[in-house]
Design a protein around this motif. Structure first.
Motif, PDB file in Angstrom:
ATOM      1  N   VAL A 169      53.126   9.881  28.236  1.00 53.42           N
ATOM      2  CA  VAL A 169      54.150  10.886  28.562  1.00 53.42           C
ATOM      3  C   VAL A 169      55.063  10.356  29.655  1.00 53.42           C
ATOM      4  O   VAL A 169      56.273  10.581  29.633  1.00 53.42           O
ATOM      5  CB  VAL A 169      53.477  12.220  28.968  1.00 53.42           C
ATOM      6  N   THR A 170      54.500   9.620  30.607  1.00 58.83           N
ATOM      7  CA  THR A 170      55.330   9.028  31.658  1.00 58.83           C
ATOM      8  C   THR A 170      56.305   8.011  31.079  1.00 58.83           C
ATOM      9  O   THR A 170      57.486   7.994  31.429  1.00 58.83           O
ATOM     10  CB  THR A 170      54.440   8.354  32.726  1.00 58.83           C
ATOM     11  N   VAL A 171      55.824   7.179  30.151  1.00 58.51           N
ATOM     12  CA  VAL A 171      56.676   6.153  29.544  1.00 58.51           C
ATOM     13  C   VAL A 171      57.713   6.784  28.617  1.00 58.51           C
ATOM     14  O   VAL A 171      58.894   6.427  28.655  1.00 58.51           O
ATOM     15  CB  VAL A 171      55.819   5.122  28.778  1.00 58.51           C
ATOM     16  N   LEU A 172      57.282   7.725  27.770  1.00 60.82           N
ATOM     17  CA  LEU A 172      58.197   8.337  26.811  1.00 60.82           C
ATOM     18  C   LEU A 172      59.168   9.309  27.469  1.00 60.82           C
ATOM     19  O   LEU A 172      60.297   9.454  27.016  1.00 60.82           O
ATOM     20  CB  LEU A 172      57.412   9.080  25.730  1.00 60.82           C
ATOM     21  N   GLY A 173      58.717   9.971  28.497  1.00 60.13           N
ATOM     22  CA  GLY A 173      59.541  10.997  29.123  1.00 60.13           C
ATOM     23  C   GLY A 173      59.533  12.267  28.294  1.00 60.13           C
ATOM     24  O   GLY A 173      58.933  12.340  27.222  1.00 60.13           O
ATOM     25  N   ALA A 174      60.210  13.267  28.766  1.00 60.08           N
ATOM     26  CA  ALA A 174      60.235  14.557  28.073  1.00 60.08           C
ATOM     27  C   ALA A 174      60.937  14.451  26.722  1.00 60.08           C
ATOM     28  O   ALA A 174      60.476  15.006  25.728  1.00 60.08           O
ATOM     29  CB  ALA A 174      60.918  15.601  28.946  1.00 60.08           C
ATOM     30  N   THR A 175      62.029  13.712  26.667  1.00 64.46           N
ATOM     31  CA  THR A 175      62.782  13.573  25.416  1.00 64.46           C
ATOM     32  C   THR A 175      61.995  12.781  24.388  1.00 64.46           C
ATOM     33  O   THR A 175      61.932  13.153  23.219  1.00 64.46           O
ATOM     34  CB  THR A 175      64.135  12.878  25.676  1.00 64.46           C
ATOM     35  N   GLY A 176      61.367  11.701  24.793  1.00 60.62           N
ATOM     36  CA  GLY A 176      60.568  10.893  23.878  1.00 60.62           C
ATOM     37  C   GLY A 176      59.385  11.662  23.332  1.00 60.62           C
ATOM     38  O   GLY A 176      59.063  11.568  22.146  1.00 60.62           O
ATOM     39  N   ALA A 177      58.721  12.446  24.184  1.00 59.71           N
ATOM     40  CA  ALA A 177      57.602  13.265  23.726  1.00 59.71           C
ATOM     41  C   ALA A 177      58.080  14.316  22.728  1.00 59.71           C
ATOM     42  O   ALA A 177      57.397  14.603  21.744  1.00 59.71           O
ATOM     43  CB  ALA A 177      56.908  13.923  24.914  1.00 59.71           C
ATOM     44  N   ASP A 178      59.263  14.864  22.964  1.00 63.00           N
ATOM     45  CA  ASP A 178      59.824  15.850  22.030  1.00 63.00           C
ATOM     46  C   ASP A 178      60.151  15.198  20.687  1.00 63.00           C
ATOM     47  O   ASP A 178      59.924  15.785  19.631  1.00 63.00           O
ATOM     48  CB  ASP A 178      61.063  16.490  22.634  1.00 63.00           C
ATOM     49  N   VAL A 179      60.675  13.975  20.713  1.00 59.98           N
ATOM     50  CA  VAL A 179      60.988  13.255  19.471  1.00 59.98           C
ATOM     51  C   VAL A 179      59.712  12.990  18.680  1.00 59.98           C
ATOM     52  O   VAL A 179      59.670  13.205  17.462  1.00 59.98           O
ATOM     53  CB  VAL A 179      61.737  11.941  19.783  1.00 59.98           C
ATOM     54  N   VAL A 180      58.663  12.539  19.348  1.00 58.88           N
ATOM     55  CA  VAL A 180      57.384  12.285  18.668  1.00 58.88           C
ATOM     56  C   VAL A 180      56.849  13.579  18.074  1.00 58.88           C
ATOM     57  O   VAL A 180      56.343  13.591  16.940  1.00 58.88           O
ATOM     58  CB  VAL A 180      56.372  11.646  19.644  1.00 58.88           C
ATOM     59  N   ARG A 181      56.950  14.669  18.801  1.00 56.40           N
ATOM     60  CA  ARG A 181      56.486  15.961  18.316  1.00 56.40           C
ATOM     61  C   ARG A 181      57.260  16.380  17.061  1.00 56.40           C
ATOM     62  O   ARG A 181      56.680  16.849  16.083  1.00 56.40           O
ATOM     63  CB  ARG A 181      56.639  17.017  19.408  1.00 56.40           C
ATOM     64  N   ARG A 182      58.548  16.194  17.065  1.00 52.29           N
ATOM     65  CA  ARG A 182      59.357  16.604  15.914  1.00 52.29           C
ATOM     66  C   ARG A 182      59.102  15.707  14.696  1.00 52.29           C
ATOM     67  O   ARG A 182      59.043  16.195  13.561  1.00 52.29           O
ATOM     68  CB  ARG A 182      60.835  16.593  16.274  1.00 52.29           C
ATOM     69  N   ILE A 183      58.955  14.420  14.908  1.00 50.43           N
ATOM     70  CA  ILE A 183      58.653  13.506  13.799  1.00 50.43           C
ATOM     71  C   ILE A 183      57.295  13.854  13.198  1.00 50.43           C
ATOM     72  O   ILE A 183      57.124  13.854  11.979  1.00 50.43           O
ATOM     73  CB  ILE A 183      58.718  12.040  14.263  1.00 50.43           C
ATOM     74  N   SER A 184      56.333  14.164  14.049  1.00 45.56           N
ATOM     75  CA  SER A 184      55.014  14.562  13.552  1.00 45.56           C
ATOM     76  C   SER A 184      55.114  15.838  12.729  1.00 45.56           C
ATOM     77  O   SER A 184      54.438  15.980  11.702  1.00 45.56           O
ATOM     78  CB  SER A 184      54.050  14.776  14.715  1.00 45.56           C
ATOM     79  N   GLY A 185      55.944  16.758  13.143  1.00 43.49           N
ATOM     80  CA  GLY A 185      56.143  17.988  12.383  1.00 43.49           C
ATOM     81  C   GLY A 185      56.764  17.732  11.024  1.00 43.49           C
ATOM     82  O   GLY A 185      56.362  18.337  10.028  1.00 43.49           O
ATOM     83  N   VAL A 186      57.719  16.818  10.964  1.00 47.95           N
ATOM     84  CA  VAL A 186      58.344  16.478   9.678  1.00 47.95           C
ATOM     85  C   VAL A 186      57.325  15.822   8.754  1.00 47.95           C
ATOM     86  O   VAL A 186      57.256  16.129   7.557  1.00 47.95           O
ATOM     87  CB  VAL A 186      59.572  15.566   9.900  1.00 47.95           C
ATOM     88  N   LEU A 187      56.505  14.907   9.289  1.00 51.60           N
ATOM     89  CA  LEU A 187      55.470  14.265   8.476  1.00 51.60           C
ATOM     90  C   LEU A 187      54.448  15.282   7.974  1.00 51.60           C
ATOM     91  O   LEU A 187      54.023  15.234   6.819  1.00 51.60           O
ATOM     92  CB  LEU A 187      54.783  13.163   9.273  1.00 51.60           C
ATOM     93  N   LEU A 188      54.064  16.205   8.822  1.00 49.90           N
ATOM     94  CA  LEU A 188      53.118  17.241   8.417  1.00 49.90           C
ATOM     95  C   LEU A 188      53.720  18.145   7.348  1.00 49.90           C
ATOM     96  O   LEU A 188      53.038  18.534   6.393  1.00 49.90           O
ATOM     97  CB  LEU A 188      52.688  18.062   9.632  1.00 49.90           C
ATOM     98  N   SER A 189      55.005  18.455   7.454  1.00 46.03           N
ATOM     99  CA  SER A 189      55.673  19.265   6.429  1.00 46.03           C
ATOM    100  C   SER A 189      55.719  18.531   5.098  1.00 46.03           C
ATOM    101  O   SER A 189      55.475  19.125   4.042  1.00 46.03           O
ATOM    102  CB  SER A 189      57.096  19.603   6.861  1.00 46.03           C
ATOM    103  N   GLY A 190      55.997  17.248   5.134  1.00 51.14           N
ATOM    104  CA  GLY A 190      56.008  16.449   3.904  1.00 51.14           C
ATOM    105  C   GLY A 190      54.639  16.406   3.247  1.00 51.14           C
ATOM    106  O   GLY A 190      54.515  16.495   2.020  1.00 51.14           O
ATOM    107  N   LEU A 191      53.605  16.285   4.070  1.00 44.84           N
ATOM    108  CA  LEU A 191      52.241  16.284   3.541  1.00 44.84           C
ATOM    109  C   LEU A 191      51.898  17.630   2.908  1.00 44.84           C
ATOM    110  O   LEU A 191      51.289  17.693   1.833  1.00 44.84           O
ATOM    111  CB  LEU A 191      51.262  15.958   4.662  1.00 44.84           C
TER     112      LEU A 191
END
Length: 91
Positions: free
Chosen positions: A53-75
């Motif tokens: 979280v320190t390396v990614l920052g708030a924006t990077g963590a949000d991007v990972v969260r959204r990409i994970s949501g898209v992958l889960l929706s596709g599944l």
């Protein structure tokens, strides 16, 4: 607290569907080995969560969260199509 996310209904359903598609023991062994790799990566990510979280920052963590949501929706959509394909009333 993370147990329902790692071994919850979605993960179990994905494992069952993937194992259901295997035809030979080597394919089943491949699925099981990928599950082990995913568990190892999940364990490593949880151990390093604060640093990530320190390396990614708030924006990077949000991007990972959204990409994970898209992958889960596709599944989820794939599960729906697989269920409709094997439904006896639609054959």
């Amino acid at each position: 607290m993370a147990f329902p996310l790692v071994a919850g209904p979605g993960a179990l359903c994905a494992a069952v569907l993937l194992m259901g598609r295997t035809a030979e023991w080597s394919e089943g062994a491949g699925v099981i080995s990928m599950i082990v790799v995913c568990l190892a990566l999940t364990y490593a990510a949880m151990r390093a969560a604060e640093r990530l979280v320190t390396v990614l920052g708030a924006t990077g963590a949000d991007v990972v969260r959204r990409i994970s949501g898209v992958l889960l929706s596709g599944l989820a959509i794939q599960f729906i199509f697989d269920g409709l394909e094997s439904a006896p009333f639609l054959a």
